[in-house]
Design a protein around this motif. Structure first.
Motif, PDB file in Angstrom:
ATOM      1  N   VAL A   1       9.381  -7.307  21.884  1.00  0.00           N
ATOM      2  CA  VAL A   1       8.947  -5.730  21.455  1.00  0.00           C
ATOM      3  C   VAL A   1       9.532  -5.420  19.943  1.00  0.00           C
ATOM      4  O   VAL A   1       8.928  -4.731  19.056  1.00  0.00           O
ATOM      5  CB  VAL A   1      10.027  -4.978  22.510  1.00  0.00           C
TER       6      VAL A   1
ATOM      7  N   ALA B   1       6.955  -7.032  17.504  1.00  0.00           N
ATOM      8  CA  ALA B   1       5.717  -6.233  17.468  1.00  0.00           C
ATOM      9  C   ALA B   1       5.819  -5.129  16.658  1.00  0.00           C
ATOM     10  O   ALA B   1       5.105  -4.813  15.789  1.00  0.00           O
ATOM     11  CB  ALA B   1       5.275  -5.775  18.960  1.00  0.00           C
TER      12      ALA B   1
ATOM     13  N   PRO C   1       3.688  -8.282  30.271  1.00  0.00           N
ATOM     14  CA  PRO C   1       3.181  -7.266  29.358  1.00  0.00           C
ATOM     15  C   PRO C   1       4.033  -7.174  28.036  1.00  0.00           C
ATOM     16  O   PRO C   1       3.449  -6.821  26.867  1.00  0.00           O
ATOM     17  CB  PRO C   1       2.983  -6.037  30.148  1.00  0.00           C
ATOM     18  N   LEU C   2       5.411  -6.863  28.161  1.00  0.00           N
ATOM     19  CA  LEU C   2       6.392  -6.461  27.297  1.00  0.00           C
ATOM     20  C   LEU C   2       6.638  -7.924  26.555  1.00  0.00           C
ATOM     21  O   LEU C   2       6.989  -7.863  25.124  1.00  0.00           O
ATOM     22  CB  LEU C   2       7.602  -6.032  27.778  1.00  0.00           C
TER      23      LEU C   2
ATOM     24  N   LEU D   1       2.421  -7.904  24.587  1.00  0.00           N
ATOM     25  CA  LEU D   1       2.472  -7.105  23.283  1.00  0.00           C
ATOM     26  C   LEU D   1       2.715  -7.715  22.190  1.00  0.00           C
ATOM     27  O   LEU D   1       1.818  -7.288  21.169  1.00  0.00           O
ATOM     28  CB  LEU D   1       3.877  -6.051  23.685  1.00  0.00           C
TER      29      LEU D   1
ATOM     30  N   GLU E   1      -0.736  -9.889  21.244  1.00  0.00           N
ATOM     31  CA  GLU E   1      -1.835  -8.961  20.820  1.00  0.00           C
ATOM     32  C   GLU E   1      -1.691  -8.205  19.328  1.00  0.00           C
ATOM     33  O   GLU E   1      -2.502  -8.189  18.602  1.00  0.00           O
ATOM     34  CB  GLU E   1      -2.265  -8.283  21.955  1.00  0.00           C
ATOM     35  N   VAL E   2      -0.466  -7.885  19.165  1.00  0.00           N
ATOM     36  CA  VAL E   2      -0.246  -7.236  18.106  1.00  0.00           C
ATOM     37  C   VAL E   2      -0.382  -8.240  16.795  1.00  0.00           C
ATOM     38  O   VAL E   2      -0.892  -8.053  15.788  1.00  0.00           O
ATOM     39  CB  VAL E   2       1.112  -6.583  18.069  1.00  0.00           C
TER      40      VAL E   2
ATOM     41  N   ALA F   1      -6.076  -7.239  24.901  1.00  0.00           N
ATOM     42  CA  ALA F   1      -4.631  -7.111  25.780  1.00  0.00           C
ATOM     43  C   ALA F   1      -5.174  -7.086  27.319  1.00  0.00           C
ATOM     44  O   ALA F   1      -4.285  -7.693  28.106  1.00  0.00           O
ATOM     45  CB  ALA F   1      -4.026  -5.712  25.491  1.00  0.00           C
TER      46      ALA F   1
ATOM     47  N   TRP G   1      -3.520  -9.796  29.704  1.00  0.00           N
ATOM     48  CA  TRP G   1      -2.421  -9.439  30.716  1.00  0.00           C
ATOM     49  C   TRP G   1      -2.970 -10.157  32.144  1.00  0.00           C
ATOM     50  O   TRP G   1      -2.246 -10.479  32.921  1.00  0.00           O
ATOM     51  CB  TRP G   1      -2.341  -8.111  30.822  1.00  0.00           C
TER      52      TRP G   1
END
Length: 223
Positions: free
Chosen positions: A24, A27, A103-104, A108, A111-112, A201, A205
């Motif tokens: 996180v 990103a 996902p986190l 995240l 993909e970023v 994303a 996922w």
């Protein structure tokens, strides 16, 4: 950009329990860097006007991946691919992995990094096709460290490798890099077609999180 990816990759490998906060934070830092260098939200695949188009592509990708997984689970020969010891957990653990950690902690940042910031930076200097090839190749190389112990964790991969030792590890690593690079190319095409990172994303996922949920079912089917 590549140096930042390398630092985050090693940090997540050395401190797996901190993958969520590392990802996180990474990103957010990458997006801030991209905006500071002048990239627009559209160039990053994060513009609001592409949200619903990206969401539709994401939903379609989830449905396709789910259909493939259902078929794989029903066929005894491919069922072992879902038997991953890392996700041999109860329902609460599987749900936590599928809807929070993956996902986190995975989707995240990746993909970023690969379909947003790196994409936008590369697109300033080269064609979309080359952007897709470069970002997908780096995405494949990104999985070298995670694949080092893949054969020991996944029964299906271990069966295919057929042996332990350096040669088996090398084969698994090379195969993982090639497979994820191809997956990255598919994700890049979704991003290109939709103009939104949300599309890639969604596929990302589904590939990871549904693998955990279907793995939960597979472990119960065999035991």
């Amino acid at each position: 950009m590549v140096a930042a990816l390398a630092v985050v990759n090693v940090a997540r490998f050395l401190v797996p329990s901190g993958s969520v906060w590392i990802s996180v934070t990474g990103a957010l830092a990458l997006v801030a860097l991209a905006r500071w260098t002048g990239l627009s939200w559209k160039q990053l695949g994060l513009s609001r006007d592409r949200f619903w188009r990206g969401a539709r592509w994401a939903l379609g990708a989830v449905v396709v991946v789910a259909a493939v997984y259902v078929a794989g689970l029903m066929i005894p020969m491919t069922r072992s691919a879902f038997l991953d010891s890392r996700y041999h957990v109860g329902i609460p653990g599987a749900l936590l992995s599928a809807f929070v950690i993956i996902p986190l902690g995975t989707v995240l940042f990746e993909e970023v990094a690969f379909r947003s910031v790196l994409w936008g930076m590369l697109h300033r200097h080269t064609t979309t096709f080359r952007v897709m090839l470069i970002s997908s190749s780096l995405f494949g190389l990104w999985h070298v460290l995670p694949s080092l112990h893949f054969a020991a964790a996944n029964q299906g991969v271990g069966d295919v490798a057929g042996q332990s030792g350096p040669s088996a590890t090398v084969m698994v690593v090379l195969s993982t890099v090639a497979f994820t690079a191809v997956g990255g190319l598919v994700a890049a095409e979704l991003r290109r077609r939709s103009g939104s990172v949300l599309a890639s994303a969604g596929m990302h996922w589904a590939t990871n999180a549904l693998g955990v949920l279907f793995g939960l079912v597979a472990w119960r089917m065999v035991g």
